[in-house]
Design a protein around this motif. Structure first.
Motif, PDB file in Angstrom:
ATOM      1  N   SER A 140       0.785  -1.410   0.225  1.00  0.00           N
ATOM      2  CA  SER A 140       0.393   0.508   0.098  1.00  0.00           C
ATOM      3  C   SER A 140       0.862   1.240   0.145  1.00  0.00           C
ATOM      4  O   SER A 140       0.590   2.143  -0.551  1.00  0.00           O
ATOM      5  N   GLY A 141       2.252   0.990   0.597  1.00  0.00           N
ATOM      6  CA  GLY A 141       2.981   2.080   0.592  1.00  0.00           C
ATOM      7  C   GLY A 141       3.611   2.777  -0.942  1.00  0.00           C
ATOM      8  O   GLY A 141       3.813   3.759  -1.090  1.00  0.00           O
ATOM      9  N   VAL A 142       4.127   1.570  -1.579  1.00  0.00           N
ATOM     10  CA  VAL A 142       4.126   1.497  -3.097  1.00  0.00           C
ATOM     11  C   VAL A 142       3.259   1.828  -3.656  1.00  0.00           C
ATOM     12  O   VAL A 142       3.902   3.164  -4.687  1.00  0.00           O
ATOM     13  N   LEU A 143       2.602   1.638  -3.749  1.00  0.00           N
ATOM     14  CA  LEU A 143       0.860   2.434  -3.777  1.00  0.00           C
ATOM     15  C   LEU A 143       0.465   3.992  -4.034  1.00  0.00           C
ATOM     16  O   LEU A 143       0.630   4.595  -4.727  1.00  0.00           O
ATOM     17  N   LEU A 144       0.767   4.218  -2.710  1.00  0.00           N
ATOM     18  CA  LEU A 144       0.752   6.142  -2.303  1.00  0.00           C
ATOM     19  C   LEU A 144       2.333   6.282  -2.499  1.00  0.00           C
ATOM     20  O   LEU A 144       1.498   7.408  -3.663  1.00  0.00           O
ATOM     21  N   LEU A 145       3.041   5.812  -2.872  1.00  0.00           N
ATOM     22  CA  LEU A 145       4.118   6.813  -3.885  1.00  0.00           C
ATOM     23  C   LEU A 145       3.287   6.956  -5.234  1.00  0.00           C
ATOM     24  O   LEU A 145       3.858   8.030  -5.729  1.00  0.00           O
ATOM     25  N   SER A 146       2.958   5.916  -5.924  1.00  0.00           N
ATOM     26  CA  SER A 146       3.066   5.954  -7.187  1.00  0.00           C
ATOM     27  C   SER A 146       2.071   6.824  -7.823  1.00  0.00           C
ATOM     28  O   SER A 146       1.932   7.714  -8.356  1.00  0.00           O
ATOM     29  N   LEU A 147       0.503   6.912  -6.473  1.00  0.00           N
ATOM     30  CA  LEU A 147      -0.023   7.403  -6.523  1.00  0.00           C
ATOM     31  C   LEU A 147       0.457   9.408  -6.734  1.00  0.00           C
ATOM     32  O   LEU A 147      -0.225   9.594  -7.661  1.00  0.00           O
TER      33      LEU A 147
END
Length: 161
Positions: A140-147
């Motif tokens: 979810s952290g990687v998704l957050l950075l990607s978004l």
């Protein structure tokens, strides 16, 4: 002797496991009334932050109430993120590519449903029963950075004369 976290029966523990999915479906019933897709980037980023925090609540929660609240918040956030990804894809697709893009979403979701159970055993063997939650928080952290990167780069392109 079998350990019973929070003193739950198997049925109650099973209910706790499916709680995010039930909340996700309930959120879908009320979603259109909330008109959240008008600020899709903000909603997706906030929902992803909630996913990280609520996953932490589930793994670190010392009381059943904290764990249940984490499961409920995770279900709402999961729906918002999934809906946001779908909306982004369809809003940015040409009409002749909609069917293909829908297939891509379906394939990706089915691959995740197939891969997850196989990898879960390895993750638990590596780090114990709480490790899947840490993997979820990291993902979810990687998704957050990607978004954040995606939406900030789109914003920069839109402001170029």
């Amino acid at each position: 002797m079998e350990e019973k976290p929070f003193g739950l029966t198997r049925l109650e523990a099973g209910g706790l496991v499916v709680l995010p999915a039930a909340v996700c479906m309930a959120t879908a019933l009320f979603y259109q009334r909330l008109k959240l897709d008008q600020n899709l980037p903000g909603v997706m980023i906030l929902a992803t932050v909630i996913m990280v925090i609520s996953t932490g609540m589930q793994v670190l929660g010392q009381s059943l109430a904290v764990v249940v609240l984490g499961r409920v918040a995770y279900g709402v956030a999961l729906f918002l993120v999934q809906m946001g990804i779908d909306l982004l894809l369809f809003r940015n697709s040409r009409s002749d590519a909609l069917a293909w893009n829908y297939r891509l979403i379906a394939i990706a979701m089915n691959m995740a449903l197939i891969i997850a159970p196989f990898t879960l055993g390895y993750v638990v063997a590596f780090g114990g029963l709480s490790m899947p939650f840490y993997v979820s928080m990291a993902t979810s952290g990687v998704l957050l950075l990607s978004l954040i990167f995606l939406f900030s780069s789109r914003h920069d392109k839109q402001n170029v004369p």
